[in-house]
Design a protein around this motif. Structure first.
Motif, mmCIF file in Angstrom:
data_model
loop_
_atom_site.group_PDB
_atom_site.id
_atom_site.type_symbol
_atom_site.label_atom_id
_atom_site.label_comp_id
_atom_site.label_asym_id
_atom_site.label_seq_id
_atom_site.Cartn_x
_atom_site.Cartn_y
_atom_site.Cartn_z
ATOM 1 N N CYS A 4 -33.855 12.989 2.418
ATOM 2 C CA CYS A 4 -33.112 13.878 1.543
ATOM 3 C C CYS A 4 -33.115 13.329 0.129
ATOM 4 O O CYS A 4 -33.121 12.122 -0.086
ATOM 5 C CB CYS A 4 -31.674 14.014 2.044
ATOM 6 S SG CYS A 4 -31.582 14.712 3.692
ATOM 7 N N SER A 5 -33.097 14.249 -0.811
ATOM 8 C CA SER A 5 -33.039 13.880 -2.211
ATOM 9 C C SER A 5 -32.276 14.959 -2.962
ATOM 10 O O SER A 5 -32.186 16.098 -2.509
ATOM 11 C CB SER A 5 -34.455 13.736 -2.783
ATOM 12 O OG SER A 5 -34.420 13.125 -4.051
ATOM 13 N N SER A 6 -31.731 14.577 -4.075
ATOM 14 C CA SER A 6 -31.077 15.514 -4.973
ATOM 15 C C SER A 6 -32.154 16.043 -5.913
ATOM 16 O O SER A 6 -32.831 15.262 -6.581
ATOM 17 C CB SER A 6 -29.988 14.778 -5.758
ATOM 18 O OG SER A 6 -29.457 15.610 -6.744
ATOM 19 N N PHE A 7 -32.338 17.352 -5.933
ATOM 20 C CA PHE A 7 -33.421 17.933 -6.722
ATOM 21 C C PHE A 7 -32.967 18.379 -8.106
ATOM 22 O O PHE A 7 -31.822 18.168 -8.474
ATOM 23 C CB PHE A 7 -34.078 19.077 -5.940
ATOM 24 C CG PHE A 7 -35.073 18.569 -4.939
ATOM 25 C CD1 PHE A 7 -36.430 18.626 -5.198
ATOM 26 C CD2 PHE A 7 -34.648 17.994 -3.761
ATOM 27 C CE1 PHE A 7 -37.346 18.140 -4.285
ATOM 28 C CE2 PHE A 7 -35.555 17.503 -2.837
ATOM 29 C CZ PHE A 7 -36.911 17.573 -3.089
ATOM 30 N N ARG A 11 -38.979 14.452 -13.086
ATOM 31 C CA ARG A 11 -39.907 13.364 -12.744
ATOM 32 C C ARG A 11 -39.573 12.672 -11.421
ATOM 33 O O ARG A 11 -40.373 11.943 -10.886
ATOM 34 C CB ARG A 11 -39.997 12.293 -13.840
ATOM 35 C CG ARG A 11 -40.393 12.820 -15.211
ATOM 36 C CD ARG A 11 -41.817 13.347 -15.216
ATOM 37 N NE ARG A 11 -42.273 13.717 -16.527
ATOM 38 C CZ ARG A 11 -42.294 14.972 -16.990
ATOM 39 N NH1 ARG A 11 -41.867 15.958 -16.269
ATOM 40 N NH2 ARG A 11 -42.737 15.222 -18.196
ATOM 41 N N PHE A 12 -38.401 12.890 -10.863
ATOM 42 C CA PHE A 12 -38.009 12.205 -9.637
ATOM 43 C C PHE A 12 -38.012 13.131 -8.422
ATOM 44 O O PHE A 12 -38.522 12.758 -7.376
ATOM 45 C CB PHE A 12 -36.644 11.527 -9.805
ATOM 46 C CG PHE A 12 -36.720 10.347 -10.722
ATOM 47 C CD1 PHE A 12 -37.105 9.110 -10.250
ATOM 48 C CD2 PHE A 12 -36.445 10.490 -12.068
ATOM 49 C CE1 PHE A 12 -37.213 8.025 -11.096
ATOM 50 C CE2 PHE A 12 -36.546 9.407 -12.931
ATOM 51 C CZ PHE A 12 -36.936 8.167 -12.443
ATOM 52 N N ALA A 13 -37.455 14.302 -8.541
ATOM 53 C CA ALA A 13 -37.432 15.253 -7.423
ATOM 54 C C ALA A 13 -37.296 16.660 -7.994
ATOM 55 O O ALA A 13 -36.229 17.043 -8.470
ATOM 56 C CB ALA A 13 -36.290 14.941 -6.459
ATOM 57 N N GLU A 14 -38.404 17.389 -7.946
ATOM 58 C CA GLU A 14 -38.449 18.748 -8.479
ATOM 59 C C GLU A 14 -39.221 19.631 -7.509
ATOM 60 O O GLU A 14 -39.849 19.143 -6.579
ATOM 61 C CB GLU A 14 -39.166 18.770 -9.831
ATOM 62 C CG GLU A 14 -38.590 17.851 -10.879
ATOM 63 C CD GLU A 14 -39.395 17.891 -12.168
ATOM 64 O OE1 GLU A 14 -39.239 18.869 -12.921
ATOM 65 O OE2 GLU A 14 -40.196 16.972 -12.392
ATOM 66 N N PHE A 15 -39.197 20.933 -7.764
ATOM 67 C CA PHE A 15 -40.030 21.875 -7.031
ATOM 68 C C PHE A 15 -41.009 22.509 -8.002
ATOM 69 O O PHE A 15 -40.635 22.852 -9.125
ATOM 70 C CB PHE A 15 -39.174 22.975 -6.383
ATOM 71 C CG PHE A 15 -38.306 22.476 -5.259
ATOM 72 C CD1 PHE A 15 -38.861 22.186 -4.018
ATOM 73 C CD2 PHE A 15 -36.943 22.306 -5.439
ATOM 74 C CE1 PHE A 15 -38.066 21.731 -2.980
ATOM 75 C CE2 PHE A 15 -36.145 21.855 -4.403
ATOM 76 C CZ PHE A 15 -36.708 21.563 -3.170
ATOM 77 N N ASN A 20 -42.984 23.794 -3.728
ATOM 78 C CA ASN A 20 -43.338 22.511 -3.116
ATOM 79 C C ASN A 20 -42.651 21.367 -3.847
ATOM 80 O O ASN A 20 -42.661 21.326 -5.076
ATOM 81 C CB ASN A 20 -44.853 22.303 -3.145
ATOM 82 C CG ASN A 20 -45.582 23.372 -2.377
ATOM 83 O OD1 ASN A 20 -45.255 23.651 -1.237
ATOM 84 N ND2 ASN A 20 -46.551 24.004 -3.021
ATOM 85 N N PRO A 21 -42.065 20.431 -3.098
ATOM 86 C CA PRO A 21 -41.393 19.301 -3.751
ATOM 87 C C PRO A 21 -42.398 18.307 -4.337
ATOM 88 O O PRO A 21 -43.473 18.098 -3.781
ATOM 89 C CB PRO A 21 -40.599 18.670 -2.613
ATOM 90 C CG PRO A 21 -41.336 19.029 -1.377
ATOM 91 C CD PRO A 21 -41.973 20.361 -1.642
#
Length: 187
Positions: A4-7, A11-15, A20-21
């Motif tokens: 799990c990640s906070s989106f 640059r760290f967690a995006e869609f 698509n992550p």
């Protein structure tokens, strides 16, 4: 491997446009799953719910840039993978001339809910007596007014909307908005 990640964290967690992550934290999770020979299952969880999601076994791991604190270590194991410094994101041109965190005294500052930045500003937890508010009090200045947002994207968007004068968090959030915001030179 359910990670799990906070989106909405640049640059760290995006869609991407197709949903698509991607990003550094996603790449770490995918590489870990591959190394372990497991199928990756990427889940989006709000930052303030990440540790609870691991504790409740909804996620095998969380990858999302937590500061390592004793309170968090009492709940989960944390592995350091990035060092950083606190550099507020401010409006382009830095109109308030923010050069230190104490320059935020009396200002409206945006943070993501559940992050350590609340404690850093308020002088709580491991920052007891060392917070920005304590620096403000020593200077005879008003405390920082904090606004907590669910996502980084919402917090950073509060600057050009004139709802906040600074954001403390992922300074990479300024990269794609360089005409609107910039990273100050704070400590």
């Amino acid at each position: 491997l359910t990670f799990c990640s906070s989106f909405a964290r640049v640059r760290f967690a995006e869609f991407d446009a197709a949903g698509n992550p991607f990003g550094v934290d996603v790449d770490i999770g995918l590489a870990l799953a591959d190394y372990l020979g497991l199928e990756p299952d990427v889940q989006e969880v709000l930052f303030h719910d990440l540790i609870g999601a691991v504790v409740d076994l909804r996620c095998d791991i969380a990858i999302s840039g937590h500061f390592i604190t004793q309170e968090r270590l009492a709940q989960v194991a944390l592995i350091p993978y990035r060092e950083g410094r606190i550099s507020p994101v401010v409006l382009a041109g830095n109109p308030l001339a923010v050069e230190t965190l104490a320059d935020l005294c009396g200002q409206q500052v945006a943070i993501v809910a559940g992050t350590i930045y609340h404690d850093i500003i308020r002088g709580l937890g491991e920052y007891t007596g060392e917070g920005v508010d304590q620096q403000c009090a020593q200077a005879g200045a008003p405390m920082v007014t904090l606004t907590e947002f669910e996502t980084e994207d919402e917090a950073v968007a509060s600057l050009p909307a004139n709802d906040s004068t600074a954001f403390i968090g992922n300074e990479a959030s300024a990269v794609d908005r360089s005409t609107e915001v910039e990273v100050s030179v704070a400590e």
